[in-house]
Enzyme design. Structure first.
Site, short mmCIF file in Angstrom:
data_model
loop_
_atom_site.label_atom_id
_atom_site.label_comp_id
_atom_site.label_asym_id
_atom_site.label_seq_id
_atom_site.Cartn_x
_atom_site.Cartn_y
_atom_site.Cartn_z
CD GLU A 174 -3.00 -10.26 11.01
OE1 GLU A 174 -3.53 -10.87 11.95
OE2 GLU A 174 -3.54 -10.13 9.90
CD GLU A 362 -2.81 -12.77 6.69
OE1 GLU A 362 -3.96 -12.61 7.17
OE2 GLU A 362 -1.85 -13.19 7.36
O1 IFM Z 1 -6.38 -16.59 9.53
C1 IFM Z 1 -5.94 -15.30 9.84
C2 IFM Z 1 -4.43 -15.19 9.68
O2 IFM Z 1 -3.75 -16.15 10.41
C3 IFM Z 1 -3.97 -13.82 10.14
N1 IFM Z 1 -4.73 -12.77 9.51
C4 IFM Z 1 -6.17 -12.88 9.49
C5 IFM Z 1 -6.58 -14.27 8.97
C6 IFM Z 1 -8.12 -14.38 8.93
O3 IFM Z 1 -8.67 -14.25 10.20
#
Ligand code: IFM
Length: 455
Positions: A174, A362
């Site tokens: 990200e 994710e």
């Molecule tokens: O915890 C974070 C992760 O580190 C990166 N993506 C979003 C998750 C939730 O906020």
């Protein structure tokens, strides 16, 4: 939980070689911040600065994974995972940011990778998940072009050591969040609030990604190894029928999704960016876009929510007013639960950018979990998270059935952990972490995922 959904959703409907995992990140779980030669990262400094995180919490101990990794791998196996996405802590490997390598740091990940493989779990390794060595920050961090090249040296060290065993390498997690939340809104480390800094950081992260690709490729000697990048995404629709909302939705989509998708897959920054906005601040040098758009083997998609922009509150800090549909459910983060957005994003990325292969790296939700005692021991009845996962897996299944090349799903996250500025206040885990005792208790959602995986 509607029964028919659970019946319709079966692992067998996904390709046989589909990767089923959970994801974590180094600073969120490892703890042991002063152990074995690790130096401070920007998150150590930020979280130790008063007022920056929930109740001043830090990742000093977190899930103590550094000491408990064997127990954690056992837990993954018990859940039935065949993939695990984790990140490497740069300040463990090269404490001075560049130069001398700390062999103890490398040894830790070496042992972790072996432990995973011995348990039939494929390692998916992120090289940078936001924890820049503080010493590099003191030299300007990602605002400096030199940091992109220093990242390549770090990537080289790690992939040379683990490249014979790791299945998939993810250069960055990200980058949008590193750039915007870390340097424009200041909610994340290093806590800067300067749009020019944010733009420079975004570009240098992209450059680091592109520069590292050939080096990683050279070092990944495992035959079926792959390399890619993980981007944050959101499904954007106008918050109402007004022209203002429609125009803003286009711009928010450009900024939130296309800002990095376009350079990586098309070799240019989005052409729809207003002429005098962001582009003039870019530290672009000849040849950069060719480097940034070097081919990847896959794209990692992180998807959590839909965005429904109405109007701008403050553009310099990227504050947008959003419509909140009264019929929608919202997580403890205030994020709308919108599973179809996941399908829409996968479809759109596949059709517009042709990444060849996609992983959902994710997806998950924070809810207010309650630890209860039952006759069989402690339990967490997190029906909302279970429903969230089930609905998003339905969306993933739809993508597979429409022949979108989706190859894996990683739930965020294995167990509750240090949720950045929210500290331990927000729990996303499939497994509940009782912080005072470090006890891991599988939540109902984790049991459900496990039943799904074990057929
Ligand atoms: O915890 C974070 C992760 O580190 C990166 N993506 C979003 C998750 C939730 O906020």
């Amino acid at each position: 939980m509607p029964k028919n959904k659970e019946i319709a959703l079966s692992r067998k409907l996904f390709p046989k070689e589909f990767v089923w995992g959970a994801a974590t990140a180094a600073y969120q779980i490892e703890g042991a911040v002063n152990k074995d030669g690790r130096s401070p990262s920007i998150w150590d400094v930020f979280s130790h600065t008063p007022g920056k995180t929930f109740q001043g919490e830090t990742g000093d101990i977190a899930a103590d994974h550094y000491h408990r990794y064997k127990e954690d791998v056992k837990l993954m196996r018990e859940l039935g995972l065949n993939g695990y996405r984790f990140s490497i802590s740069w300040p463990r490997i090269i404490p001075e940011g560049k130069g001398a390598v700390n062999s103890k740091g490398l040894d830790f990940y070496d042992k972790l990778v072996d432990e995973l493989l011995a348990n039939g779990i494929e390692p998916f390794v992120t090289l940078y998940h936001w924890d820049l060595p503080q010493v590099l920050q003191e030299q300007g961090g990602w605002k400096e072009r030199a940091t992109s090249q220093i990242f390549v040296e770090y990537a080289d060290v790690v992939t040379r050591r683990l490249g014979d065993r790791v299945k998939a390498w993810i250069t960055l997690n990200e980058p949008w969040v590193s750039a915007v939340t870390g340097h424009i809104t200041g909610e994340h480390a290093p806590g800067e609030t300067d749009i020019i800094a944010g733009v420079r950081v975004g570009h240098h992260l992209m450059l680091a990604h592109g520069l590292a690709l050939p080096v990683i490729r050279q070092n990944m000697t495992r035959k079926d190894a792959e390399v890619g990048i993980t981007l944050s995404t959101t499904y954007v629709e106008p918050g109402d029928d007004s022209t203002e909302a429609k125009d803003l939705a286009l711009l928010v989509d450009v900024i939130s999704n296309r800002l990095f998708l376009d350079p990586i897959f098309k070799g240019h920054y989005p052409k729809e960016l207003p002429e005098n906005f962001l582009l003039p601040m870019l530290p672009l040098e000849p040849g950069d876009l060719e480097i940034i758009s070097r081919p990847v083997d896959f794209l990692g998609i992180n998807y959590y929510f839909r965005t429904l922009p109405l109007n701008v509150e403050d553009f310099t800090t990227y504050k947008i007013r959003q419509y909140q549909p009264p019929e929608s459910q919202f997580t403890a983060m205030g994020w709308e639960v919108y599973p179809d957005g996941l399908y829409q994003i996968l479809k759109r990325v596949h059709q517009e950018y042709f990444p060849g292969k996609l992983y959902i790296t994710e997806n998950g939700a924070a809810f207010e979990d309650v630890l209860e005692e039952s006759s069989s021991g402690p339990v967490v009845h997190d029906a909302e998270r279970q429903e969230y996962l089930s609905q998003h897996l339905q969306a993933a299944l739809k993508a597979v059935q429409k022949e979108i090349p989706l190859a894996g799903y990683f739930a965020w996250t294995l167990y509750d952990n240090f949720e950045w500025a929210f500290g331990t206040d927000k729990r996303f885990g499939l497994v509940y972490l009782d912080y005072p005792t470090q006890r891991r208790i599988i939540k109902d959602s984790g049991r459900w995922y496990s039943r799904f995986l074990q057929g």
